[in-house]
Write an enzyme that holds these catalytic residues in place. Structure first.
Site, PDB file in Angstrom:
ATOM      1  CE  LYS A   1      -2.696  -4.159  -2.994  1.00  0.00           C
ATOM      2  NZ  LYS A   1      -4.102  -4.433  -3.271  1.00  0.00           N
TER       3      LYS A   1
ATOM      4  CD  GLN B   1      -2.987  -0.911   0.105  1.00  0.00           C
ATOM      5  OE1 GLN B   1      -3.200   0.186  -0.397  1.00  0.00           O
ATOM      6  NE2 GLN B   1      -3.607  -1.995  -0.293  1.00  0.00           N
TER       7      GLN B   1
ATOM      8  CB  CYS C   1      -7.456  -9.274   2.918  1.00  0.00           C
ATOM      9  SG  CYS C   1      -8.269  -9.948   1.491  1.00  0.00           S
TER      10      CYS C   1
END
Lengths: 403, 146
Positions: free
Chosen positions: A223, A200, A361
């Site tokens: 991502k 992230q 998740c």
């Protein structure tokens, strides 16, 4: 204000249920710029071939592109040596690789592995599997009500038994940016290696593995505006060289007889089988795109969206933000009193707005905050304040349906 | 917003906000759990049987509007019915939400006809029913429709 034009991302001009798409699920995956799609198409149309073995022209060109992307990935995270970049399927595979290769060689009965309470399942389960196999114990750094790591507890949990620390750079469910540099310094003072899950972080903050001082860093291509199925494990060269292979097969060998196999050098030792060549080339194009915009500009843009989005959401009656850390990436996880996140997601979808709902998740995080699920809006470099206004209006509509 | 109005009908919102037969039966004859962890839906279903008849049925837990209302309306629909009738009702309900089957004879359950337009929500509408089936069959495992 936006720093990347919607026109550069073909999917953003499509319509969803008759409405212009507003894509706010960037923490799940990002949309791809035209140059990434073009790079993949161009690979197949002009140089498709297998890498590292053909003597023919195409193979030479494909190998060059493939290895150029490795150099780009190294530069993207400040790795001193491109040989330290191992291409994997994603951050999940990167962590599994370290757990299975480094972990099985270094973790034994009675040892401890230290993770945090805000980890994605992919930075929990590989370590759990290793602990089960070896008789080791998983320890968890707790978080406070804002969704920040409690560093005093971390220091207490770091003992002579700790074999590795594995923490997220940025939390997917809460948006918290962890003080990984400080965590790494503390761990290294005790000689404990640190893996950082950067899935992230890579799209949001400038990563410099040398400055951080970690031992392993993992991130996913999809991502950071690249293709799915490709990611990066970075590891310090001496560590990678000392580690046993993760999978056996072609590409990772120098010579094979039925009696003995000589493994290839890093990083190829860890890249068994024909790799995801078009994924690697697409990732290279994505990293070029992000680098050209500049991560400082990305971070400034997303800080603006985060501030504006926080204000917009907090103006909705009954809305509670889950994750209010002082240092946050552009992720807004929230619940609305009396309305299940799933219903919020369905109604927003009717407005063409894509968000994520569920446990992300990260079930232990949901448990920590006493919610079964959250709704999550996460922003990327193409999002705008106008899209956040649309989100606010749609959330008011959600409240009307359930009034 | 017409598809949305079809999905979130008044009767569904009403049962979501004020679920009927909500709670747990003391010393139940049958009990089963339903859990869709991805969505965050979790229900416990308890039954009191008189022979083959569902004499009393209650559910407890938390979920989205569709799964909660479905559980609530299901309890009203199967209470007092023999097991075979309840199972036949499930078949009809299932056909309606998955392949747009007829909503006749389904009473309040017909409110869920709109779910067919939202394939991802079928698992919400059917969770309580699968849990009921497990309770009637005496299955021990937690049910999931994910």
């Amino acid at each position: 204000m936006k720093i990347a034009s919607h026109d550069d991302f073909p999917i953003l001009s499509t319509k969803v249920r008759g409405k212009p798409l507003i894509y706010l699920d960037n923490a799940a995956t990002t949309q791809k710029p035209r140059r990434v799609i073009d790079a993949i198409r161009s690979y197949y149309e002009t140089i498709n071939s297998n890498v590292h073995r053909g003597v023919h022209h195409l193979s030479e060109l494909a190998t060059k592109e493939y290895e150029l992307a490795r150099t780009k990935a190294a530069r993207f995270i400040g790795a001193p040596d491109a040989r330290e970049i191992v291409f994997v399927r994603g951050a999940t595979e990167a962590i599994n690789l370290v757990a299975q290769s480094w972990g099985r060689a270094h973790v034994g009965a009675g040892d401890e592995i230290l993770i945090s309470a805000m980890e994605h399942h992919s930075n929990i389960v590989p370590w759990q599997m290793l602990c089960q196999e070896k008789g080791a114990t998983l320890r968890v750094i707790p978080i406070n009500d804002a969704g920040e790591l409690i560093l005093e507890e971390f220091e207490k949990l770091l003992t002579a038994r700790t074999k590795i620390v594995a923490v997220a750079h940025v939390s997917n469910a809460l948006g918290t940016i962890n003080p990984v540099k400080r965590i790494i310094e503390t761990a290294k003072r005790r000689g404990v290696p640190v893996l950082v899950d950067g899935a992230q972080a890579a799209p949001h903050v400038k990563v410099d593995v040398r400055d951080l001082g970690c031992d392993f860093y993992a991130f996913s291509g999809h991502k950071v505006y690249g293709p799915t199925g490709i990611g990066v494990l970075w590891g310090r060269l001496p560590l990678l060289e000392a580690m046993p292979p993760y999978q056996g097969g072609g590409e990772m060998i120098l010579s094979v007889t039925f009696e003995k196999t000589v493994y290839n050098k890093v990083p190829h030792k860890f890249e068994a089988g024909t790799p995801h060549i078009e994924g690697v080339i697409g990732l290279g194009a994505a990293l070029d795109a992000v680098t050209e915009i500049g991560l400082d500009a990305v971070a400034a843009h997303e800080r603006d969206l985060l501030e504006y989005g926080t204000k917009t959401l907090l103006a909705i009656p009954g809305l509670r933000l889950i994750g209010t850390a002082r240092e946050k990436a552009a992720v807004l996880s929230f619940v609305i009193e009396g309305i299940h996140p799933h219903d919020i997601g369905t109604i927003l979808d009717q407005e063409g707005i894509a968000i994520r709902t569920g446990h992300h998740c990260a079930q232990p995080v949901m448990e920590r905050f006493g919610v079964p699920a959250t709704a999550r809006a996460s922003f990327g470099l193409y999002n705008t304040r106008a899209e956040i206004d649309a989100l606010g209006a749609a959330l008011r509509k959600v409240r009307e349906v359930f009034a | 917003m017409s598809e949305l109005d079809d999905l979130y009908q008044e009767v569904i919102l009403d049962h979501y906000k004020r679920p009927r037969n909500f709670g747990v039966i003391d010393a139940p004859d049958r009990r089963a759990e339903g859990d869709n962890p991805l969505c965050g839906d979790r229900f416990i279903l308890t039954l009191k049987m008189r022979g083959d008849v569902i004499e009393e049925v209650r559910f407890k837990g938390a979920g989205c509007a569709i799964s909660t209302a479905s559980a609530s309306i299901m309890t009203e629909s199967v209470k007092g019915r023999p097991r075979a009738e309840a199972e036949a009702l499930f078949d009809k309900f299932h056909t309606m939400v998955t392949s747009g089957g007829a909503a006749e004879d389904l009473g309040k359950l017909a409110a869920f006809a709109g779910v067919g337009e939202f394939p991802i929500r079928v698992k919400c509408a059917t969770l309580a029913w699968h849990t009921l089936k497990a309770a009637l069959e005496g299955t021990q495992d937690t049910v999931s429709t994910e």
